[in-house]
Motif scaffolding. Structure first.
Motif, short mmCIF file in Angstrom:
data_model
loop_
_atom_site.label_atom_id
_atom_site.label_comp_id
_atom_site.label_asym_id
_atom_site.label_seq_id
_atom_site.Cartn_x
_atom_site.Cartn_y
_atom_site.Cartn_z
N MET A 1 24.51 42.46 62.45
CA MET A 1 23.80 41.87 63.58
C MET A 1 22.42 42.51 63.70
SD MET A 1 26.09 39.80 64.87
CE MET A 1 25.78 39.43 66.57
N VAL A 2 21.42 41.66 63.84
CA VAL A 2 20.05 42.16 64.02
C VAL A 2 19.72 42.04 65.50
CG1 VAL A 2 17.66 41.88 63.31
CG2 VAL A 2 19.50 41.32 61.71
N MET A 3 19.60 43.17 66.16
CA MET A 3 19.51 43.18 67.62
C MET A 3 18.06 43.31 68.09
SD MET A 3 22.78 43.14 68.00
CE MET A 3 23.09 43.42 69.72
N ALA A 4 17.68 42.45 69.03
CA ALA A 4 16.34 42.56 69.61
C ALA A 4 16.37 43.39 70.88
CB ALA A 4 15.77 41.17 69.90
N TYR B 1 13.44 45.67 65.07
CA TYR B 1 12.17 46.36 64.81
C TYR B 1 12.25 47.18 63.53
CZ TYR B 1 12.61 44.71 69.44
OH TYR B 1 12.88 43.88 70.48
N GLU B 2 13.43 47.71 63.28
CA GLU B 2 13.59 48.44 62.02
C GLU B 2 13.52 47.48 60.84
OE1 GLU B 2 16.58 52.07 62.76
OE2 GLU B 2 17.05 50.27 63.94
N VAL B 3 14.12 46.29 61.02
CA VAL B 3 14.06 45.30 59.94
C VAL B 3 12.61 44.92 59.66
CG1 VAL B 3 14.66 42.93 59.33
CG2 VAL B 3 16.36 44.41 60.42
N LEU B 4 11.84 44.72 60.73
CA LEU B 4 10.45 44.31 60.56
C LEU B 4 9.63 45.40 59.87
CD1 LEU B 4 9.75 42.47 63.94
CD2 LEU B 4 10.27 41.47 61.72
N ALA C 1 10.26 52.94 64.68
CA ALA C 1 9.86 51.65 64.12
C ALA C 1 8.79 50.99 64.99
CB ALA C 1 11.08 50.74 63.99
N VAL C 2 9.02 51.01 66.29
CA VAL C 2 8.07 50.35 67.20
C VAL C 2 6.71 51.05 67.12
CG1 VAL C 2 7.57 49.89 69.62
CG2 VAL C 2 9.86 49.52 68.74
N ILE D 1 2.77 41.35 70.27
CA ILE D 1 1.68 41.94 69.50
C ILE D 1 1.81 41.54 68.03
CG2 ILE D 1 0.83 44.14 68.60
CD1 ILE D 1 1.24 45.27 71.38
N ILE D 2 3.05 41.63 67.52
CA ILE D 2 3.24 41.27 66.11
C ILE D 2 2.89 39.80 65.89
CG2 ILE D 2 4.93 41.13 64.25
CD1 ILE D 2 6.47 43.35 65.60
N GLU D 3 3.30 38.98 66.84
CA GLU D 3 3.06 37.55 66.68
C GLU D 3 1.57 37.24 66.72
OE1 GLU D 3 4.09 35.12 69.93
OE2 GLU D 3 4.24 33.29 68.74
N LYS D 4 0.86 37.92 67.64
CA LYS D 4 -0.53 37.56 67.83
C LYS D 4 -1.45 38.19 66.79
CE LYS D 4 -0.24 35.05 71.53
NZ LYS D 4 -0.71 33.68 71.59
N THR D 5 -1.08 39.32 66.27
CA THR D 5 -1.99 40.00 65.37
C THR D 5 -2.34 39.11 64.20
OG1 THR D 5 -0.69 41.91 65.86
CG2 THR D 5 -2.43 42.21 64.26
#
Lengths: 64, 816
Positions: free
Chosen positions: B494-497, B518-521, B586-587, B663-667
């Protein structure tokens, strides 16, 4: 807050009158005079009562 | 509950401070310092005298064991308790003891030696009116004090303190054998013959006391190697031991105190220089004394009082909280039994900080959770406290919001074609992200699919609201249903947000492999940068890891960002991820690689819950705000969170905050200052209201199914065929009272169906109410047909009983 608004029961078309009503919360029950329809008994609680004394009562019972 | 009570036994709240346990006199330092600090020297002197017996002697000779124990010495110098005591003795004019009228006691005690130990013992026993006989080989009191102090001083003090006492002094009388005392009817003998004196064979005993021929013998003071002040202290304590023997026939020997276990709250230890006496003789003036007493931090373990939000808000010690919880959760019928902690129990944020910081490892959070379960079982839990969140959970898990899907075939066509149609990962965004920021769920899922095509999704609530509401049975059902869904997807990782969901899974579904989104990213970005693919680069204007939308980034915008300098943000660690170093790291890395500078704020270690946890906002909205505001005060820099609830809470309080995914989405899209931190600039405007949050969830489900599985979900049918007109102010009130548009419609619907409403001709409006579970909602509105203009709403929890049974004439029950 209200300056004695006219309150009419839409079903009976009668003006509400002061009468006792029964309330309960968390195993306590109490009576209080509120506006009711003299025929069907429909109750009206103004916001001032709800956010005032009723709120105090709820707070007190929740900590009792 | 019992196991929790046990942990409280180790609470060191009442532990005496280190200086007091180091002091052989057991001086009540709190009391003494408090009196000195407020300038009540007379009062302080009495406290001191009661502890030491002969204040003028001790204030001059005390070697101040307290100094070595004072924790202040780790930051500056120990509090000079010795100088404070000395000044106190000097400042007081009336030193005469009080003459109490105590009945004379029959027991007789012999004290051999009129040195410090003998004098101390005689003073205590004689003041209780025991018949005391002191044998002294010499011709004067004082013993080893001779030579240390001028006889004027010590004899005056001895004389003064013993003024009202009746003591039989027998000077120039050396006692060499026990037989010499045999003729007298003593009940006890204290041998205080001083260093190298006759021990009457007692020093071979361990401890140095014995019962011989129906008479208790004690030895102490200089004879046992103590220096004069310690000997005096032991003499005073020996009086207690003798009294114990006289009353109970038991031999007890005074014990030295165990070292204090207290833990000092380090933040109190701010360096403050020691007060130097200005006078030539080195004795403090009254002002200097007060100032020096002010340096004392009154060592007491109060870490809970500064770190636990609940203790801070209620300004209560945990022992008191424990008692209140116990009283509240004891099962009882009577209204007379007090239940003072009902609200308190439902106020805890369940952040886990208390038990982590408490040196005694008291688990207050778990105890409160157990208390909630008890209240639930006893049916004394005010249902309104959790009703909203339970309904919210039901909606999130219901047909209009929940999704449980294996990897979409379209995305993973080749995987599935190869016969490996197994979902490896499943994305679990948590229930609130889809409500608050559904685009982020879509975005994250797209990212995950790009990294691993065999990724499914489970969109639902993790069940923590039922746990927080204390409904254990329902919670177990939630766990089972989560487990069943996980199994149905082929037991994927499971990838948890949401860190709270993650904590919930770890605790209750330990068999499920977990990883944070976040670790996955970060891992993907690391891999990409090793491979040389452009990822979100060193600058904030760098291309996004998605890469696709980076084309729009103009050089002008990049320059604008470069000119503005790096954005400084504060990573707000979610309380449920406090021990998840991997997620925290990660964050930070995700932000760092995008050119953000991290601010640590003033109290980086103090981060607890944002105020969402435990869902105290209905039971105690003031507390929820208090917690949020405390967190906000930690750092003026904007917060970046990795829990959507933290973000929403902070935004709601007007604090610039955004979720890391934003932030990740907008960058890279349009790297302007605004876009770099979207929620940071728009503030609470981005927050949907409660009604919109529910709609967002349904919309998200539709979008997900359409985009990834090409399924068309039917529109959610409108239950009400009219629109509500609500002005923004009233919407805020609805949010505060946790009221949805649907709730208002339910009220109006019933009122119109039964024609049970009250007409107000002045405003041409109707007022009506309906019970919605544990609350009653009143709505004032006007209009009919397609539109209803909502004028006001208000709610209460008190039930209106049998409204239709009126004066015994009516028996209808048509108001649900």
């Amino acid at each position: 807050m209200e300056e004695k608004p006219t309150l009419i029961c839409s079903r009976c078309q009668l003006e509400l009158e002061e009468a006792e009503a029964q309330f309960s919360y968390l195993n306590s029950s109490m009576r209080h005079k509120v506006k009711r329809c003299p025929s069907c008994g429909q109750v009206y609680l103004p916001e001032s009562l709800v956010t005032g004394r009723m709120r105090e009562l709820e707070d007190a019972l929740e900590e009792k | 509950m019992k196991e929790f009570l046990k942990t409280f036994e180790d609470c060191i709240q009442w532990e005496r401070p280190p200086c007091a346990t180091a002091c052989p006199f057991n001086l009540d330092v709190f009391d003494f310092q408090e009196k000195v600090a407020r300038g009540s020297f007379m009062s302080a002197y009495r406290t001191y005298r009661n502890a030491v017996g002969f204040p003028d002697i001790v204030a001059r000779l005390c070697p101040a064991w307290c100094q070595a124990a004072c924790p202040r010495k780790t930051v500056d110098t120990s509090v000079r308790l010795d100088l404070i005591e000395r000044a106190c003795v000097e400042l007081v004019k009336r030193k005469d003891p009080t003459d109490y009228n105590v009945p004379v006691k029959e027991q007789r005690i012999a004290i051999i030696g009129a040195g410090p130990a003998g004098l101390g013992c005689a003073l205590r026993l004689a003041s209780k009116r025991y018949q005391v006989v002191v044998y002294e080989a010499g011709s004067e009191k004082g013993g080893s004090l001779d030579g240390l102090l001028s006889p004027d001083i010590y004899l005056t003090d001895i004389e003064r303190q013993m003024r009202h006492l009746e003591i039989d002094w027998r000077f120039d009388q050396q006692i060499n054998t026990a037989e010499e005392l045999a003729a007298e009817n003593f009940n006890a003998v204290f041998v205080a013959t001083g260093q190298g004196g006759n021990d009457f064979g007692l020093l071979t005993e361990q401890p140095a006391c014995a019962i011989r021929e129906d008479r208790a013998w004690f030895a102490g003071g200089g004879l046992t190697g103590l220096e004069p002040v310690a000997a005096l202290a032991q003499g005073l304590a020996m009086a207690w031991a003798i009294e114990v023997y006289l009353k109970t026939d038991k031999l007890e020997y005074p014990k030295t105190a165990e070292p204090s276990r207290t833990v000092v709250n380090q933040h109190l230890l701010t360096p403050t220089p020691m007060v130097e006496a200005q006078s030539a003789d080195g004795i403090y003036t009254d002002e200097e004394t007060i100032a020096e007493a002010g340096r004392c931090i009154r060592c007491q373990c109060d870490i809970c009082r500064t770190d636990c939000d609940l203790c801070r808000f209620y300004n209560r010690w945990p022992l008191k909280i424990r008692d209140e919880i116990m009283s509240t959760t004891m099962s009882h019928e009577s209204q007379l039994n007090p239940a003072p902690a009902k609200r308190l129990i439902n106020t805890c944020t369940q952040c886990g900080l208390f038990e982590e910081r408490c040196p005694a490892s008291i688990d207050l959070g778990e105890m409160i959770l157990e208390a909630r379960r008890r209240l639930h079982r006893q049916d004394t839990m005010p249902r309104a406290f959790h009703q909203f969140w339970l309904e919210d959970m039901a909606y999130a898990n219901g047909e209009w919001a929940a999704v449980c899907k294996p990897a979409p075939a379209g995305q993973a066509a080749e995987v599935f074609a190869a016969g490996k149609g197994k979902t490896k990962d499943v994305f679990f965004p948590g229930c609130q992200m889809g409500a608050s920021a559904p685009d982020l769920v879509l975005y994250a899922y797209r990212r995950l699919l790009a990294l691993e095509p065999a990724t499914g999704i489970m969109l639902r609530c993790c069940g923590v609201p039922v746990e927080w509401a204390g409904d254990d049975a329902a919670f177990q059902l939630e766990i089972e249903s989560l487990r069943a869904e996980w199994k149905s997807l082929g037991q994927p990782r499971m990838v948890m947000a949401c860190p709270t969901c993650m904590r919930m899974f770890k605790r209750h579904l330990p068999e499920i492999p977990l990883v944070s989104l976040y670790e996955v990213l970060v891992e993907a970005e690391d891999k990409a940068s090793i491979a040389g693919t452009p990822v979100a680069g060193a600058s904030a204007a760098g291309a996004s890891a998605v890469g696709t939308s980076a084309a729009g980034a103009g050089t002008a915008a990049e320059e604008a960002v470069a000119a503005a300098g790096p954005a400084v943000v504060h990573v707000f660690d979610a309380c449920s991820a406090r021990n998840e170093a991997g997620i925290q790291q990660a964050v930070r890395q995700l932000l760092d690689s995008r050119g953000y500078q991290l601010s640590v704020g003033e109290h980086p270690e103090k981060e607890a819950c944002c105020g969402y946890g435990g869902q105290p906002d209905v039971a105690n909205p003031e507390f929820a705000r208090f917690v949020a505001k405390s967190r906000i005060a930690a750092d003026p820099a904007p917060f970046v969170t990795y829990c959507i609830n933290c973000r929403d809470i902070f935004l709601g309080e007007g604090k610039p905050a955004c979720h890391i995914l934003e932030i990740i989405e907008k960058t890279g899209k349009k790297a302007t200052e605004q876009d770099r931190s979207p929620a940071l600039t728009q503030g609470r405007e981005v927050l949907p209201d409660l009604t919109a949050r529910r709609r967002n969830r349904t919309q998200l489900k539709q979008n997900l199914l359409k985009e990834f599985w090409e399924e068309i979900m039917p529109e959610k049918p409108r239950e009400y065929d009219y629109q509500l007109q609500i002005d923004p102010e009233l919407r805020k009130k609805m949010d505060q009272q946790k009221i949805l548009e649907d709730d208002i419609c339910k009220v109006i619907d019933l009122a119109e169906q039964l024609d049970r409403r009250i007409y107000r001709p002045e405003t041409d409006s109707y007022v009506c109410y309906r019970e919605l579970g544990a609350i009653s909602l009143w709505v004032e509105y006007r209009g009919s047909g397609d539109d209803r203009e909502i004028i006001n709403i208000y709610t209460h929890r008190v039930k209106i009983e049998l409204e239709m049974v009126y004066n015994g004439r009516k028996t209808d029950f048509d108001l649900q």
